[in-house]
Design a protein around this motif. Structure first.
Motif, PDB file in Angstrom:
ATOM      1  N   TYR A   6      13.787  74.348  27.944  1.00 49.26           N
ATOM      2  CA  TYR A   6      12.458  73.234  27.149  1.00 49.26           C
ATOM      3  C   TYR A   6      13.197  71.775  26.975  1.00 49.26           C
ATOM      4  N   SER A   7      13.973  71.888  26.915  1.00 50.95           N
ATOM      5  CA  SER A   7      14.862  69.958  26.572  1.00 50.95           C
ATOM      6  C   SER A   7      13.474  68.852  27.532  1.00 50.95           C
ATOM      7  N   ARG A   8      13.630  67.617  27.468  1.00 52.11           N
ATOM      8  CA  ARG A   8      12.793  66.683  28.152  1.00 52.11           C
ATOM      9  C   ARG A   8      12.987  66.588  29.372  1.00 52.11           C
ATOM     10  N   ILE A  69       0.461  87.573  26.567  1.00 55.09           N
ATOM     11  CA  ILE A  69       1.773  88.269  25.189  1.00 55.09           C
ATOM     12  C   ILE A  69       3.128  86.761  26.365  1.00 55.09           C
ATOM     13  N   ALA A  70       3.329  86.920  27.415  1.00 54.51           N
ATOM     14  CA  ALA A  70       4.569  86.391  28.424  1.00 54.51           C
ATOM     15  C   ALA A  70       4.226  84.986  27.863  1.00 54.51           C
ATOM     16  N   ALA A  71       3.529  84.196  28.131  1.00 59.33           N
ATOM     17  CA  ALA A  71       3.320  83.522  27.999  1.00 59.33           C
ATOM     18  C   ALA A  71       3.621  82.118  26.600  1.00 59.33           C
ATOM     19  N   PRO A 151       6.288  79.809  32.819  1.00 63.03           N
ATOM     20  CA  PRO A 151       6.975  80.206  32.028  1.00 63.03           C
ATOM     21  C   PRO A 151       8.388  80.002  31.028  1.00 63.03           C
ATOM     22  N   LEU A 152       8.970  80.241  31.914  1.00 62.66           N
ATOM     23  CA  LEU A 152      10.838  80.185  32.047  1.00 62.66           C
ATOM     24  C   LEU A 152      11.478  78.141  32.777  1.00 62.66           C
ATOM     25  N   LEU A 153       9.985  77.690  33.568  1.00 62.49           N
ATOM     26  CA  LEU A 153       9.826  76.615  34.110  1.00 62.49           C
ATOM     27  C   LEU A 153      10.627  76.901  35.266  1.00 62.49           C
ATOM     28  N   LEU A 287      -1.177  72.744  32.077  1.00 60.49           N
ATOM     29  CA  LEU A 287      -0.473  72.486  30.721  1.00 60.49           C
ATOM     30  C   LEU A 287      -0.167  74.293  30.739  1.00 60.49           C
ATOM     31  N   PHE A 288      -0.255  75.517  31.876  1.00 59.26           N
ATOM     32  CA  PHE A 288      -0.874  76.713  31.483  1.00 59.26           C
ATOM     33  C   PHE A 288       0.626  77.383  32.248  1.00 59.26           C
TER      34      PHE A 288
END
Length: 508
Positions: A6-8, A69-71, A151-153, A287-288
């Motif tokens: 989750y780095s920039r 929960i996942a988020a 959520p895992l990008l 955002l989500f």
């Protein structure tokens, strides 16, 4: 370069994939939306939007809070858990949602004749039961895309699945329209085929990602949160969502269909789909799927509430910065826009769309408040805010019976969002250090009003699409000009955005 997922750098790379996929998906979705309203009769389109609204309601009911929960916890597992623990957590959530979708689909199959009888649509029983397969397959695909891959990008994989689904749907509709007149059953079959294709791609991407990270090592000292703790947060958000559904646009589709008829339901459904398209591409909605994992990761790290507040305020203002020019444009040319987009079926309804977009101002901020409450462990505030919003139901009934037409549910939606936002903002301010940037939001609202007044003074001699394009550019230019002088974004916020974009272009 940071090794954090989750780095920039990771966020920027994921943002590129996300925006590219969303751009293509938006174009395809709009083409499908505008084409369907032309292909189907008003009555069939009214039935179709009723089915879609029902599917969205059932997906929310069947979720039991598992998407939250996942988020909230999937970024934490990705940062700290072993590969085996991560895979087990993902499969656990996916299996639970899959079983819930099957159970809901079976119950609806049995109850379908009774439900359609009350909706005055008994002749649509067979098509409605076929649509249950769309609910099951597309619901699972939605879970994998939005609650696992995003959520895992893994934005490229998620967006590829969605784009391919829409491309298959558009292709099937084109083939059908070429050979024969398109009816509702053709649309449902095309939706089902496209959903199977998209869900299969998403499922494959999820398996591939988990296999790639099977060698992750567990971080020393970290223990997975116990399920009772996760369920406590999910319970608050789930009941908040259930209460909100009672006065949501999806539910109002059924009330409108019952009290005002299929034609009014078709118009409201078309407006709601446009409203949904605008909502999906606001930064607050991003955002989500993109920013929320970063916010959660920063909060559970060293940033705490200070970082969460700063980033939440920035995203909130960015959402309004995108939404306000659209609202100015709809104020200027909403009636003409709807007439052109619907092929003349829904004329002189622009003020309804403007009203829904006013509600979207509040809804975009609600999404941010929900994320702040969940990340900071105050999810119960969302349940209280949603519960107070139930007060609009008697108002909705009175407005519908008073002859105000579609203004009844639109006014109710606006008031319900005001109640929720005010409740959560006041509570967060009392028990945390979170503070909403009211000055920046006020500047954006004032810039939109001033931009509208300025643009309204300029006469446009063109007609049709040329006039709409000129008005859209004018609305955007006037809003940007006024915003340049008002400066709704702080100096440090502009610097942060320019750093993320890689060049100094954000000057507002």
């Amino acid at each position: 370069m940071s090794a954090s997922p989750y780095s920039r750098h990771a966020l920027k790379r994921s943002a590129v994939h996300f925006l590219a996929g969303k751009a293509v998906s938006a174009v395809l979705t709009l083409i499908i939306l505008f084409w369907l309203v032309r292909l189907l009769t008003v009555e069939e389109y009214g039935v179709y939007v009723t089915f879609v609204a029902g599917m969205e309601l059932m997906l929310a009911i069947a979720s039991l809070g598992l998407p939250w929960i996942a988020a909230r916890y999937l970024p934490e597992f990705r940062l700290h858990a072993s590969g085996k623990m991560l895979a087990h957590f993902v499969w656990n959530i996916t299996a639970r949602i899959g079983l819930l979708l099957v159970a809901v689909s079976v119950l609806l199959y049995l109850a379908m004749p009774w439900l359609l009888e009350h909706l005055k649509l008994p002749q649509q029983t067979d098509v409605a039961r076929l649509f249950l397969l769309v609910l099951l397959v597309d619901g699972l695909g939605w879970q994998i895309r939005e609650n696992t891959l995003e959520p895992l990008l893994q934005q490229r994989q998620a967006q590829t699945s969605l784009v391919m689904r829409n491309m298959v749907l558009l292709l099937l509709l084109s083939i059908t329209a070429f050979h024969e007149e398109v009816h509702l059953d053709h649309v449902v079959l095309a939706e089902l085929t496209a959903s199977i294709f998209g869900t299969t791609l998403a499922f494959y991407s999820m398996i591939k990602h988990l296999h790639k990270h099977r060698g992750l090592l567990k971080q020393d000292g970290w223990q997975p949160p116990p399920w009772p703790v996760m369920w406590r947060m999910a319970r608050h958000m789930y009941f908040s969502r259930l209460v909100t559904l009672a006065y949501s646009p999806q539910s109002f589709v059924f009330l409108i269909q019952f009290y005002l008829g299929l034609e009014a339901a078709a118009l409201f459904g078309f407006l709601r789909r446009l409203y949904g398209q605008v909502s999906r591409y606001l930064p607050a909605t991003l955002l989500f799927s993109l920013v929320r994992p970063k916010l959660v990761a920063s909060y559970i790290g060293e940033g705490g509430m200070a970082d969460l507040t700063r980033n939440a305020n920035l995203v909130g203002k960015l959402s309004l910065f995108v939404l306000m020019p659209i609202l100015v444009f709809v104020w200027l040319a909403g009636g003409e826009l709807l007439t052109v987009l619907s092929g003349g079926k829904f004329a002189q309804s622009g003020f309804y769309l403007a009203g829904l977009l006013m509600a979207l101002i509040l809804y975009s901020q609600r999404q941010i408040l929900e994320t702040v409450a969940v990340a900071s462990g105050k999810s119960h505030l969302c349940m209280w805010g949603a519960s107070l919003g139930i007060l609009v139901l008697p108002l909705t009934y009175l407005l519908l019976k008073s002859g105000l037409g579609l203004w009844g549910p639109i006014i109710a939606i606006i008031i319900s969002e005001m109640i929720f936002n005010a409740t959560v903002i006041i509570a967060l301010a009392r028990i945390t250090t979170y503070r909403s940037d009211t000055i920046g939001l006020y500047k954006l609202g004032t810039a939109a009003l001033a931009g509208f007044v300025l643009a309204h003074q300029i006469a446009i001699p063109a007609h049709g699409w040329p006039r709409l394009i000129i008005l859209a550019a004018l609305a955007c230019a006037c809003f940007m000009l006024v915003s340049y002088f008002f400066k709704p974004f702080r100096v440090e916020e502009r610097a942060s955005l320019n750093q993320l974009l890689g060049r100094k272009i954000f000057i507002w």
